[in-house]
Design a protein around this motif. Structure first.
Motif, PDB file in Angstrom:
ATOM      1  N   THR A  71      -4.892   8.863  -5.364  1.00  0.00           N
ATOM      2  CA  THR A  71      -3.498   9.325  -5.465  1.00  0.00           C
ATOM      3  C   THR A  71      -2.995   9.239  -6.898  1.00  0.00           C
ATOM      4  O   THR A  71      -2.364  10.186  -7.397  1.00  0.00           O
ATOM      5  CB  THR A  71      -2.592   8.501  -4.533  1.00  0.00           C
ATOM      6  OG1 THR A  71      -3.101   8.567  -3.201  1.00  0.00           O
ATOM      7  CG2 THR A  71      -1.174   9.044  -4.552  1.00  0.00           C
ATOM      8  N   ILE A  72      -3.273   8.134  -7.578  1.00  0.00           N
ATOM      9  CA  ILE A  72      -2.779   8.036  -8.952  1.00  0.00           C
ATOM     10  C   ILE A  72      -3.585   8.913  -9.897  1.00  0.00           C
ATOM     11  O   ILE A  72      -3.097   9.255 -10.985  1.00  0.00           O
ATOM     12  CB  ILE A  72      -2.722   6.578  -9.464  1.00  0.00           C
ATOM     13  CG1 ILE A  72      -4.114   5.947  -9.587  1.00  0.00           C
ATOM     14  CG2 ILE A  72      -1.802   5.732  -8.599  1.00  0.00           C
ATOM     15  CD1 ILE A  72      -4.075   4.591 -10.283  1.00  0.00           C
ATOM     16  N   ALA A  73      -4.788   9.317  -9.505  1.00  0.00           N
ATOM     17  CA  ALA A  73      -5.554  10.258 -10.327  1.00  0.00           C
ATOM     18  C   ALA A  73      -4.761  11.543 -10.524  1.00  0.00           C
ATOM     19  O   ALA A  73      -4.731  12.106 -11.628  1.00  0.00           O
ATOM     20  CB  ALA A  73      -6.904  10.554  -9.683  1.00  0.00           C
ATOM     21  N   ASP A  74      -4.112  12.019  -9.465  1.00  0.00           N
ATOM     22  CA  ASP A  74      -3.274  13.218  -9.574  1.00  0.00           C
ATOM     23  C   ASP A  74      -2.154  13.013 -10.589  1.00  0.00           C
ATOM     24  O   ASP A  74      -1.864  13.901 -11.400  1.00  0.00           O
ATOM     25  CB  ASP A  74      -2.660  13.562  -8.216  1.00  0.00           C
ATOM     26  CG  ASP A  74      -3.675  14.122  -7.235  1.00  0.00           C
ATOM     27  OD1 ASP A  74      -4.795  14.434  -7.652  1.00  0.00           O
ATOM     28  OD2 ASP A  74      -3.334  14.249  -6.043  1.00  0.00           O
ATOM     29  N   LEU A  75      -1.524  11.860 -10.523  1.00  0.00           N
ATOM     30  CA  LEU A  75      -0.422  11.556 -11.438  1.00  0.00           C
ATOM     31  C   LEU A  75      -0.908  11.503 -12.877  1.00  0.00           C
ATOM     32  O   LEU A  75      -0.281  12.052 -13.783  1.00  0.00           O
ATOM     33  CB  LEU A  75       0.226  10.227 -11.050  1.00  0.00           C
ATOM     34  CG  LEU A  75       1.309   9.688 -11.981  1.00  0.00           C
ATOM     35  CD1 LEU A  75       2.503  10.636 -12.028  1.00  0.00           C
ATOM     36  CD2 LEU A  75       1.735   8.288 -11.539  1.00  0.00           C
TER      37      LEU A  75
ATOM     38  N   ARG B  12       0.820  -1.221   0.000  1.00  0.00           N
ATOM     39  CA  ARG B  12       0.000   0.000   0.000  1.00  0.00           C
ATOM     40  C   ARG B  12       0.853   1.270   0.000  1.00  0.00           C
ATOM     41  O   ARG B  12       0.703   2.153  -0.841  1.00  0.00           O
ATOM     42  CB  ARG B  12      -0.941  -0.037   1.209  1.00  0.00           C
ATOM     43  CG  ARG B  12      -1.775   1.234   1.389  1.00  0.00           C
ATOM     44  CD  ARG B  12      -1.406   1.942   2.670  1.00  0.00           C
ATOM     45  NE  ARG B  12      -2.151   3.183   2.787  1.00  0.00           N
ATOM     46  CZ  ARG B  12      -1.725   4.217   3.506  1.00  0.00           C
ATOM     47  NH1 ARG B  12      -0.577   4.171   4.161  1.00  0.00           N
ATOM     48  NH2 ARG B  12      -2.451   5.327   3.568  1.00  0.00           N
ATOM     49  N   GLU B  13       1.760   1.392   0.953  1.00  0.00           N
ATOM     50  CA  GLU B  13       2.592   2.591   1.055  1.00  0.00           C
ATOM     51  C   GLU B  13       3.533   2.741  -0.133  1.00  0.00           C
ATOM     52  O   GLU B  13       3.808   3.859  -0.587  1.00  0.00           O
ATOM     53  CB  GLU B  13       3.387   2.576   2.356  1.00  0.00           C
ATOM     54  CG  GLU B  13       2.568   2.893   3.599  1.00  0.00           C
ATOM     55  CD  GLU B  13       1.754   1.725   4.115  1.00  0.00           C
ATOM     56  OE1 GLU B  13       1.063   1.893   5.126  1.00  0.00           O
ATOM     57  OE2 GLU B  13       1.805   0.626   3.507  1.00  0.00           O
ATOM     58  N   ALA B  14       4.037   1.620  -0.640  1.00  0.00           N
ATOM     59  CA  ALA B  14       4.938   1.675  -1.789  1.00  0.00           C
ATOM     60  C   ALA B  14       4.207   2.183  -3.020  1.00  0.00           C
ATOM     61  O   ALA B  14       4.766   2.940  -3.826  1.00  0.00           O
ATOM     62  CB  ALA B  14       5.541   0.296  -2.057  1.00  0.00           C
ATOM     63  N   ARG B  15       2.954   1.796  -3.165  1.00  0.00           N
ATOM     64  CA  ARG B  15       2.190   2.245  -4.330  1.00  0.00           C
ATOM     65  C   ARG B  15       1.852   3.731  -4.235  1.00  0.00           C
ATOM     66  O   ARG B  15       1.909   4.446  -5.242  1.00  0.00           O
ATOM     67  CB  ARG B  15       0.920   1.396  -4.483  1.00  0.00           C
ATOM     68  CG  ARG B  15       1.258   0.012  -5.016  1.00  0.00           C
ATOM     69  CD  ARG B  15       0.057  -0.784  -5.429  1.00  0.00           C
ATOM     70  NE  ARG B  15       0.472  -1.869  -6.330  1.00  0.00           N
ATOM     71  CZ  ARG B  15      -0.331  -2.788  -6.824  1.00  0.00           C
ATOM     72  NH1 ARG B  15      -1.625  -2.774  -6.501  1.00  0.00           N
ATOM     73  NH2 ARG B  15       0.127  -3.709  -7.639  1.00  0.00           N
ATOM     74  N   ILE B  16       1.522   4.191  -3.057  1.00  0.00           N
ATOM     75  CA  ILE B  16       1.260   5.626  -2.905  1.00  0.00           C
ATOM     76  C   ILE B  16       2.540   6.414  -3.139  1.00  0.00           C
ATOM     77  O   ILE B  16       2.548   7.447  -3.833  1.00  0.00           O
ATOM     78  CB  ILE B  16       0.660   5.919  -1.522  1.00  0.00           C
ATOM     79  CG1 ILE B  16      -0.746   5.302  -1.440  1.00  0.00           C
ATOM     80  CG2 ILE B  16       0.608   7.420  -1.257  1.00  0.00           C
ATOM     81  CD1 ILE B  16      -1.393   5.413  -0.085  1.00  0.00           C
ATOM     82  N   LEU B  17       3.657   5.928  -2.596  1.00  0.00           N
ATOM     83  CA  LEU B  17       4.938   6.599  -2.806  1.00  0.00           C
ATOM     84  C   LEU B  17       5.330   6.560  -4.288  1.00  0.00           C
ATOM     85  O   LEU B  17       5.918   7.507  -4.807  1.00  0.00           O
ATOM     86  CB  LEU B  17       6.026   5.939  -1.956  1.00  0.00           C
ATOM     87  CG  LEU B  17       7.363   6.671  -1.892  1.00  0.00           C
ATOM     88  CD1 LEU B  17       7.198   8.064  -1.297  1.00  0.00           C
ATOM     89  CD2 LEU B  17       8.374   5.864  -1.081  1.00  0.00           C
ATOM     90  N   ALA B  18       4.977   5.486  -4.970  1.00  0.00           N
ATOM     91  CA  ALA B  18       5.232   5.405  -6.408  1.00  0.00           C
ATOM     92  C   ALA B  18       4.521   6.533  -7.139  1.00  0.00           C
ATOM     93  O   ALA B  18       5.089   7.181  -8.031  1.00  0.00           O
ATOM     94  CB  ALA B  18       4.779   4.050  -6.946  1.00  0.00           C
ATOM     95  N   ALA B  19       3.269   6.775  -6.775  1.00  0.00           N
ATOM     96  CA  ALA B  19       2.517   7.861  -7.414  1.00  0.00           C
ATOM     97  C   ALA B  19       3.123   9.221  -7.093  1.00  0.00           C
ATOM     98  O   ALA B  19       3.149  10.113  -7.950  1.00  0.00           O
ATOM     99  CB  ALA B  19       1.059   7.821  -6.974  1.00  0.00           C
ATOM    100  N   PHE B  20       3.634   9.383  -5.867  1.00  0.00           N
ATOM    101  CA  PHE B  20       4.246  10.648  -5.481  1.00  0.00           C
ATOM    102  C   PHE B  20       5.577  10.897  -6.198  1.00  0.00           C
ATOM    103  O   PHE B  20       5.961  12.049  -6.402  1.00  0.00           O
ATOM    104  CB  PHE B  20       4.517  10.672  -3.963  1.00  0.00           C
ATOM    105  CG  PHE B  20       3.290  10.768  -3.107  1.00  0.00           C
ATOM    106  CD1 PHE B  20       2.057  11.163  -3.614  1.00  0.00           C
ATOM    107  CD2 PHE B  20       3.370  10.454  -1.749  1.00  0.00           C
ATOM    108  CE1 PHE B  20       0.936  11.247  -2.800  1.00  0.00           C
ATOM    109  CE2 PHE B  20       2.256  10.543  -0.925  1.00  0.00           C
ATOM    110  CZ  PHE B  20       1.038  10.944  -1.455  1.00  0.00           C
ATOM    111  N   THR B  21       6.293   9.839  -6.541  1.00  0.00           N
ATOM    112  CA  THR B  21       7.662  10.007  -7.043  1.00  0.00           C
ATOM    113  C   THR B  21       7.849   9.589  -8.496  1.00  0.00           C
ATOM    114  O   THR B  21       8.962   9.608  -9.008  1.00  0.00           O
ATOM    115  CB  THR B  21       8.657   9.224  -6.161  1.00  0.00           C
ATOM    116  OG1 THR B  21       8.327   7.832  -6.179  1.00  0.00           O
ATOM    117  CG2 THR B  21       8.646   9.745  -4.730  1.00  0.00           C
TER     118      THR B  21
END
Length: 237
Positions: free
Chosen positions: A109-113, A74-83
């Motif tokens: 989160t990925i919607a923003d990306l 979960r956290e890795a996927r959100i961080l993936a979208a952030f970075t």
């Protein structure tokens, strides 16, 4: 373990970052997430505030973001979208990430990306037509994000999505109807020019015989008809 807060961490690998997140995760936080409908099977228990802090330290690295996503954590996927780098993201990658989403917060989160990558014209109609709950949510999360962040785009671009909102206003699944409502509210708050058409749709939905459409319309009307929103858009109160 990650280096000190003041160090540049762009060179750290996905594995090293995940090791750090495991070390600072919290089982108590995981339990709290579940109460908000977040899928926690792979969660480590880090808040989004902490993930934003880590993202600032590790910086943008698209290849590493792809590795982080593939872990399924979960956290890795959100961080993936952030970075991830929006300009480096491909439609193929975006489609694969959408296919693999299983939690509303990862979707949002990925919607923003995806909007940052300027895929909204292609992906919003495609995702809205998809029957899967989280993929359809992604379409409307992208609309909401675009309404806020694509300030240079003409209002007509956003208003062109209102028929999609109306078409899917009878989807009673929790994570879809909330995203449809979110998109309608954000479009309506974008400008005075958007407010009128959005308000008209809200009134139409509020009078619908469909229970979900009525809920969406009434919830959106409550905000867009408020003195606060009208004042902000310089509309008569």
């Amino acid at each position: 373990m990650l280096a000190s807060k003041n160090d540049a961490l762009a060179g750290f690998s996905a594995e090293e970052i995940i090791d750090h997140m495991r070390a600072i995760g919290s089982a108590e936080n995981v339990a709290g997430m579940a109460r908000f409908g977040i899928v926690t099977e792979t969660a480590l228990g880090l808040s989004n505030v902490e993930l934003h802090r880590i993202a600032r330290l590790v910086r943008i690295d698209h290849a590493r973001a792809i590795e982080l996503w593939r872990t399924g954590i979960r956290e890795a996927r959100i961080l993936a979208a952030f970075t991830a780098a929006p300009k480096a993201l491909t439609l193929e990658e975006a489609g694969r990430w959408a296919d693999e989403c299983n939690s509303w917060e990862v979707v949002d989160t990925i919607a923003d990306l995806f909007v940052g990558a300027r895929f909204e014209d292609v992906l919003i109609p495609e995702f809205a037509a998809d029957q899967r709950e989280f993929v359809r949510r992604l379409a409307f999360a992208m609309m909401a994000t675009a309404a806020v962040h694509l300030k240079r785009e003409p209002d007509s671009k956003l208003l062109a999505w209102l028929p999609l909102i109306e078409a899917h206003s009878n989807d009673g699944r929790n994570f879809v109807k909330k995203a449809v409502n979110w998109a309608l509210r954000q479009i309506g708050k974008r400008s005075a020019a958007c407010h009128g058409p959005a308000l008209a749709l809200e009134e139409k939905l509020a009078a619908s015989e469909d229970r979900t459409a009525r809920w969406i319309g009434k919830e959106a009307l409550r905000e867009l008809g408020s003195e606060k929103v009208r004042s902000k858009l310089d509309l008569p109160i």
